[in-house]
Motif scaffolding. Structure first.
Motif, PDB file in Angstrom:
ATOM      1  N   ALA A   1       0.835  -1.207   0.000  1.00 53.77           N
ATOM      2  CA  ALA A   1       0.000   0.000   0.000  1.00 53.77           C
ATOM      3  C   ALA A   1       0.869   1.256   0.000  1.00 53.77           C
ATOM      4  O   ALA A   1       0.551   2.238  -0.689  1.00 53.77           O
ATOM      5  CB  ALA A   1      -0.946   0.002   1.202  1.00 53.77           C
ATOM      6  N   MET A   2       1.966   1.225   0.738  1.00 49.78           N
ATOM      7  CA  MET A   2       2.868   2.379   0.748  1.00 49.78           C
ATOM      8  C   MET A   2       3.532   2.553  -0.618  1.00 49.78           C
ATOM      9  O   MET A   2       3.663   3.672  -1.108  1.00 49.78           O
ATOM     10  CB  MET A   2       3.925   2.235   1.850  1.00 49.78           C
ATOM     11  N   GLU A   3       3.936   1.442  -1.236  1.00 49.27           N
ATOM     12  CA  GLU A   3       4.546   1.514  -2.570  1.00 49.27           C
ATOM     13  C   GLU A   3       3.562   2.090  -3.592  1.00 49.27           C
ATOM     14  O   GLU A   3       3.936   2.911  -4.428  1.00 49.27           O
ATOM     15  CB  GLU A   3       4.977   0.124  -3.041  1.00 49.27           C
ATOM     16  N   ASP A   4       2.304   1.611  -3.525  1.00 44.25           N
ATOM     17  CA  ASP A   4       1.288   2.006  -4.505  1.00 44.25           C
ATOM     18  C   ASP A   4       0.656   3.364  -4.192  1.00 44.25           C
ATOM     19  O   ASP A   4       0.056   3.971  -5.067  1.00 44.25           O
ATOM     20  CB  ASP A   4       0.181   0.955  -4.571  1.00 44.25           C
ATOM     21  N   GLY A   5       0.737   3.768  -2.948  1.00 47.56           N
ATOM     22  CA  GLY A   5       0.095   5.009  -2.540  1.00 47.56           C
ATOM     23  C   GLY A   5      -1.365   4.848  -2.175  1.00 47.56           C
ATOM     24  O   GLY A   5      -2.037   5.809  -1.801  1.00 47.56           O
TER      25      GLY A   5
END
Length: 77
Positions: free
Chosen positions: A46-50
């Motif tokens: 989720a952090m990678e994808d935003g």
């Protein structure tokens, strides 16, 4: 006075019962550990994808091959 061999069956049954209880506890701990592993992966992704949209599109059966069994075990699948 020791009863020796006459108590072997009872003692063995006691250890078998305890072994079964520990095995069940280990199974539950593995399930909990898999949930923690999944959640760590989930939030890293989720952090990678935003956002969580990509993850939601993969649930429940299209997760990466290294994550799917972890998800399945942690979700009683």
């Amino acid at each position: 006075m020791e009863e020796g061999p006459s108590t072997y069956a009872d003692r063995k049954a006691m250890f078998e019962a305890r072994k079964a209880a520990v095995e069940e506890e280990m199974k539950q701990l593995e399930k909990t550990l898999d949930m923690l592993k999944f959640k760590c992966w989930y939030y890293e992704k989720a952090m990678e994808d935003g956002n969580e949209d990509g993850i939601h599109a993969m649930l429940p059966d299209n997760l990466p091959p290294e994550i799917q069994p972890i998800y399945d075990n942690s979700h009683d699948r």
